[in-house]
Design an enzyme around this catalytic site. Structure first.
Site, PDB file in Angstrom:
ATOM      1  N   HIS A 100       0.929  -1.112  -0.184  1.00 42.30           N
ATOM      2  CA  HIS A 100      -0.083  -0.026  -0.056  1.00 42.30           C
ATOM      3  C   HIS A 100       0.966   1.256  -0.031  1.00 42.30           C
ATOM      4  O   HIS A 100       1.625   1.345   1.131  1.00 42.30           O
ATOM      5  CB  HIS A 100      -0.811  -0.094   1.187  1.00 42.30           C
ATOM      6  N   GLU A 103       1.546   3.773   3.042  1.00 43.18           N
ATOM      7  CA  GLU A 103       1.972   2.836   4.302  1.00 43.18           C
ATOM      8  C   GLU A 103       3.455   2.887   4.211  1.00 43.18           C
ATOM      9  O   GLU A 103       3.878   1.845   3.693  1.00 43.18           O
ATOM     10  CB  GLU A 103       1.321   1.539   4.378  1.00 43.18           C
ATOM     11  N   HIS A 222       3.100  -3.363   6.772  1.00 44.63           N
ATOM     12  CA  HIS A 222       1.934  -2.323   6.473  1.00 44.63           C
ATOM     13  C   HIS A 222       1.907  -1.221   7.542  1.00 44.63           C
ATOM     14  O   HIS A 222       2.909  -1.210   8.372  1.00 44.63           O
ATOM     15  CB  HIS A 222       0.834  -3.104   6.386  1.00 44.63           C
ATOM     16  N   GLU A 311       1.852  -4.820  10.845  1.00 42.74           N
ATOM     17  CA  GLU A 311       1.378  -3.271  10.890  1.00 42.74           C
ATOM     18  C   GLU A 311       2.186  -2.597  11.916  1.00 42.74           C
ATOM     19  O   GLU A 311       2.093  -2.984  13.166  1.00 42.74           O
ATOM     20  CB  GLU A 311      -0.139  -3.483  11.308  1.00 42.74           C
TER      21      GLU A 311
END
Length: 417
Positions: A100, A103, A222, A311
């Site tokens: 992404h 990110e 991410h 994340e």
């Protein structure tokens, strides 16, 4: 009300940017001898990786797996003691960042990790041991087109996303982490040409890379939360909140916990959103929310690899002044997770004549089946504990072996059909 909220968000963003400027001016943007003062353009990032290859030619090799929709290289750096040829039974590990494009913390962590490993090789025993025993691949950005559209200081979706393209998707507006084959919906196939139909250019390049090499362990990086998420990412019902366990559920929980415990805050159940609930800093992907067509599940279903999703930050594209903090948050976790590629069992499968057997099926009492390489090699990352294992092919089968797995130490078991 909306006008007041927008004013608050703009004020917060302004404060972050001012703090970022102060950090740069005060020289507080370096850590471990690595300069972390700003985000690089994609071309600057490539230049850094190529410079590392030139500086450490015996340890580092720059390469690409293809290009983006707009022709930008999907670049990686390979790091190993024997960088031009993998040693027998040397496991392959990869980190992939920035699928992404907005990110960005993972992207930067992988650039810094490459420099950290190479600059410390030969002087830091831990780093030296890791590089000597592992073939490491670091890909900072799978979505360089999206990254070029993203804006520093962008944290979450909301009114700011209405002002411009956030960079999350690729140049054709596709979310790459929803673009891989959907294991519960698409017709099953092991053919790359079949699986690639209708996919994005970046997705096809990643799929080919994943299926072509005997990967052992992997993670994709991410942002937008602080948690280690593990397969499966979706379920046949596609219902958010439904736990969807893979056959390697216990090992995935172990691997995710290794990262979370070694991160400076992840295991404390960080709540970037009031609805976040991640006891111990880990979560089953589907239980968090349903993600059909994700990369971590593709790795699990279509390769030998185990992959989790990391994340790393509440803010997706935080100001560069925070990058040293993020590095310090993640450095130990990045190293500790990589070391888990050596937790489990590995060996060579041979036939009665002592020749290596390609494509033998490795069956362990817990988890998925894997296949041997052309040299008869196999690896299975497993949580510490007791297991049984055997190999089989074309009606022939080895004896069953009892094994005990210890953390960080590979158990070597050769099997004969």
């Amino acid at each position: 009300m909306r006008g007041k909220l927008e004013w608050i968000l703009i004020s917060v963003l302004g404060s972050l940017i001012r703090a970022n400027r102060v950090a740069r001016q005060s020289g507080g943007c370096s850590a471990d001898g690595i300069r972390m003062c700003e985000y690089e353009t994609h071309q600057e990032m490539i230049g850094k990786l190529q410079n590392l290859e030139r500086k450490y030619p015996a340890l580092a090799k720059y390469g690409t797996i293809g290009s983006s929709v707009k022709g930008r290289p999907l670049a990686y750096i390979k790091i190993s003691k024997n960088v031009n040829k993998r040693s027998l039974l040397e496991p392959m590990f990869k980190y992939v960042g920035n699928m992404h494009g907005d990110e960005t913390v993972g992207r930067q962590m992988l650039i810094y990790l490459a420099e950290y490993l190479l600059s410390r090789y030969g002087s830091d025993p831990r780093v030296t041991r890791l590089v000597d025993s592992t073939e490491i691949f670091l890909m900072p950005s799978l979505n360089p087109d999206g990254y070029t559209q993203a804006d520093e200081g962008y944290c979450k979706a909301g009114f700011l996303s209405l002002l411009s393209d956030t960079g999350r998707n690729n140049a054709r507006g596709k979310d790459l982490n929803r673009n891989f084959p959907r294991q519960f919906d698409d017709p099953p196939s092991n053919s790359l040409s079949v699986l690639s139909r209708g996919r994005e250019k970046e997705t096809i390049a990643a799929m080919s890379w994943i299926m072509r090499e005997p990967w052992v362990l992997s993670a994709n990086l991410h942002g937008g939360a602080v948690v280690a998420s593990y397969p499966f990412d979706d379920s046949p019902q596609h219902r958010t909140g439904k736990y969807s366990a893979s056959p390697d559920d216990q090992t995935f929980k172990y691997l995710s916990s290794v990262y979370a415990r070694n991160h400076r805050t992840m295991s404390s159940n960080v709540k970037c959103d009031p609805r976040d609930s991640f006891p111990g800093g880990i979560t089953n992907g589907a239980r968090w929310y349903d993600v059909p067509g994700g990369m971590q599940d593709f790795n699990y279903v279509h390769s030998n690899a185990l992959e989790i999703t990391l994340e790393l930050s509440c803010c997706k594209f935080p100001p560069a002044g925070t990058l040293t903090k993020h590095w310090k948050d993640n450095r130990e976790a990045l190293l500790s997770y990589m070391e888990q590629v050596h937790t489990g069992v590995k060996g060579i499968v041979t036939n009665a004549a002592g020749r290596p057997v390609k494509g033998a099926v490795i069956t362990v009492s817990s988890g998925k089946k894997t296949l041997t390489t052309s040299q008869g090699e196999y690896w299975r990352v497993l949580a510490p504990g007791s297991y049984t294992i055997y190999a089989s092919k074309a009606g022939e089968r080895s004896d069953t072996a009892d094994i005990f797995v210890r953390k960080g130490t590979p158990t070597v078991v050769d099997l004969q059909l």
